[in-house]
Design an enzyme around this catalytic site. Sequence first.
Site, PDB file in Angstrom:
ATOM      1  N   GLU A   1      -6.805  -3.835  -8.511  1.00  0.00           N
ATOM      2  CA  GLU A   1      -6.311  -2.479  -8.292  1.00  0.00           C
ATOM      3  C   GLU A   1      -7.511  -1.574  -8.098  1.00  0.00           C
ATOM      4  OE1 GLU A   1      -7.032  -3.697 -11.176  1.00  0.00           O
ATOM      5  OE2 GLU A   1      -8.207  -2.081 -12.087  1.00  0.00           O
TER       6      GLU A   1
ATOM      7  N   LYS B   1     -19.656  -1.178 -12.955  1.00  0.00           N
ATOM      8  CA  LYS B   1     -18.509  -2.065 -12.712  1.00  0.00           C
ATOM      9  C   LYS B   1     -18.919  -3.442 -12.215  1.00  0.00           C
ATOM     10  CE  LYS B   1     -15.123   1.366 -12.711  1.00  0.00           C
ATOM     11  NZ  LYS B   1     -13.921   1.239 -13.518  1.00  0.00           N
TER      12      LYS B   1
ATOM     13  N   SER C   1     -23.049   6.008 -15.779  1.00  0.00           N
ATOM     14  CA  SER C   1     -22.291   4.830 -15.352  1.00  0.00           C
ATOM     15  C   SER C   1     -22.329   4.574 -13.857  1.00  0.00           C
ATOM     16  CB  SER C   1     -20.841   4.944 -15.827  1.00  0.00           C
ATOM     17  OG  SER C   1     -20.264   6.142 -15.341  1.00  0.00           O
TER      18      SER C   1
HETATM   19  C1  LIG Z   1     -19.099   5.433 -12.107  1.00  0.00           C
HETATM   20  C2  LIG Z   1     -17.882   5.238 -12.922  1.00  0.00           C
HETATM   21  N1  LIG Z   1     -17.924   5.543 -14.229  1.00  0.00           N
HETATM   22  C3  LIG Z   1     -16.851   5.404 -15.006  1.00  0.00           C
HETATM   23  C4  LIG Z   1     -15.637   4.963 -14.510  1.00  0.00           C
HETATM   24  C5  LIG Z   1     -14.465   4.905 -15.433  1.00  0.00           C
HETATM   25  O1  LIG Z   1     -14.077   3.622 -15.778  1.00  0.00           O
HETATM   26  P1  LIG Z   1     -14.354   3.036 -17.229  1.00  0.00           P
HETATM   27  O2  LIG Z   1     -13.761   4.001 -18.209  1.00  0.00           O
HETATM   28  O3  LIG Z   1     -13.661   1.735 -17.209  1.00  0.00           O
HETATM   29  O4  LIG Z   1     -15.816   2.908 -17.407  1.00  0.00           O
HETATM   30  C6  LIG Z   1     -15.536   4.624 -13.150  1.00  0.00           C
HETATM   31  C7  LIG Z   1     -14.274   4.125 -12.563  1.00  0.00           C
HETATM   32  O5  LIG Z   1     -14.068   4.007 -11.377  1.00  0.00           O
HETATM   33  C8  LIG Z   1     -16.696   4.769 -12.341  1.00  0.00           C
HETATM   34  O6  LIG Z   1     -16.658   4.480 -11.019  1.00  0.00           O
END
Ligand SMILES: Cc1ncc(COP(=O)(O)O)c(C=O)c1O
Lengths: 410, 274
Positions: free
Chosen positions: A119, A97, A386
């Site tokens: 948000e 993020k 992620s």
């Molecule tokens: C580590 C992590 N992966 C994935 C997501 C999911 O969001 P996005 O689908 O926008 O990647 C989040 C959302 O808070 C997150 O913290």
Amino acid sequence: MSVTSDASPSVLPDAGGHFGRFGGRFMPEALIGPLEELEQAWRAAMADTDFRSELDRMLREYAGVPSLLYDATRFSDHAGARVLFKREDLNHTGAHKVRNVLGQALLAKRMGKRRIIAETGAGQHGVATATACAYLDLDCVVYMGEVDTERQQLNVARMKMLGAQVVPVATGTRTLKDAINEALRDWVATVDDTHYLLGTAAGAHPFPAMVRDFARGIGDEARVQCLERYGRLPDAVCACVGGGSNAIGIFTAFVPDEAVRLYGFEAGGDGFDTGRHAATISAGDVGVLHGARSFLLQDDDGQTIDSHSISAGLDYPGVGPEHAYLADIGRAVYRPVDDATAMRAFALCCRTEGIIPAIESAHALAGALDVVPELGPEALILVSLSGRGDKDMPTAAAWFDLLQDPDDSG
Amino acid sequence: MSPGTAPGVAATLQRCRDDGRAALIGYLPAGFPDLDTSVQAFVAMVAAGVDVLEVGLPYSDPVLDGPTIQRAAERALAGGTRTKQVLDVVSAVSATGAPALVMTYWNPVERYGVASFAQALAAAGGAGLITPDLIPDEAQEWCDAADAAGLDRVFLVAPSSSDARLAATAAACRGFVYATSVMGVTGARAQTSTAAPVLVERVRRVSDLPVGVGLGVSSGDQAAEVADYADAVIVGSAFVRCLLDAPDRSAGLAAVSALSADLAAGVRRRAAAS
Ligand SMILES: Cc1ncc(COP(=O)(O)O)c(C=O)c1O
């Protein structure tokens, strides 16, 4: 390698923000002018080498980007094929993020906006935004559903430590979607000096395209790293999908590589068949929510339905319009992964690699294990790791019953 | 009732203009506090001088609404209000002879089916739609459906709209143009907006349609001020407040009547200053 991509911008969306029949701008007219202004400012910034090199420098020196591409050999042994982790968990604030947040915060500053609103669900995006605002000296207000401020008190404290004001939202279901509603209500009244820093690749145009382009470094880097190290592209790319920012961030570089299969894994919650999930695309209903046409969870009257997931970051009843489009044209495949399956992959990653993944990312790991039979043992599978799972330890400790008997750790 | 038998918003606004006054448009969410009371409240409004009714379709994610209307919509949904029942309310209140527009966020219409919704609304005697989160750029299907069903379509303009957007939006409207007088959500405000007269003037330069002004009006005096420069005064949150604050249903309906009468007197006099 530059950490902000030099690749030519993707063709989509069209001028109105449409990805095929999805996307667009379903917003009060009062916000249309500001959205147009934001789009122009963003396009001008991306064409400005000073802006790009400043963002590049911030990502490198502050956020730790480019992230590592890691050969997860022991996890691979269990998977039955070679699995590579794109280590977004090692970025500052512990997730992908930060890329989008730094990009938008720098853009806001360039636009002369002094105040940032955001948000947050569990608090990840809120913490990342509060971090960027501290770093760039911007005022920060984070809207968070009351249910979430109660169950995520540590992240509320983190945001406050970083100087942000956290506003609990008591309307509707008192969760993420209502926090977005409240941020939009703030924005329509404050847009002269305020930027709404949306946390995922959803919402009204230009947010889905802009967030994608700030996040696409994930895939641009991984593609180069993979070619350099293995002399070939991966056979498949796997990512979890909440609103869709990490998934679109890692997919985008590979969309033109038709031989590379793209898999998005949505939160299957208690199980897709129970109806208690957040698997928006898998459920397949088209509608309009938060400014764009996409898939969403809704009842027969078009009222939004609550989503369910063990993973706060995936617990959203909508999804970004570009994913809806990639699903529609068959370029990417989206499948649900239920809570129990995700948590098995979570544990496996901890035990085989010494990496505690975010529960969101564990959905991608579970999905990767699941696609191996389709791809065969020679396959090279790239997974978007992620985020890191420190934030998820209370949930994991409860799930695996670790708090009852501290000695019984196996 | 077949399309076109209701008086139509344009005709009603013209009649008010011929009387040398602005029209009064009153909003309440259907099903708030319950279906029956919401119908009675609309009937009370018309009896006390409201010219056009705005029937709100309660929605789970009302991003342009402040706390008052949010709470009312939540109550209506919790009470089980469905899209079909909103159409029933339209049917019941159209019997008063005042044209009824449905104010709705877009997704419930899209879910119902745009053409089917237009047909059903026309069959219920409704005059058209006000669409707070649908801009003409995204509205081709609705414009076609409205044409086919003979319905009015009211889009919003705002102080932030460029001249080009004002012209394009006004051109897509039928019935009147809805000028949101402030940058912000619905809710009663102590003062009327200074941006509103400017916005109305800008609309007049690009359109001959009547212009209605909404967001914030709650008293006869404010209505009189707005009536000075606008063709219609739109009141929402203040009506909702009447029902929210009342100890019981009959007190709520009495408050709606009293507010309607105050506002109706307001649109019939010019502001004290002039
Ligand atoms: C580590 C992590 N992966 C994935 C997501 C999911 O969001 P996005 O689908 O926008 O990647 C989040 C959302 O808070 C997150 O913290």
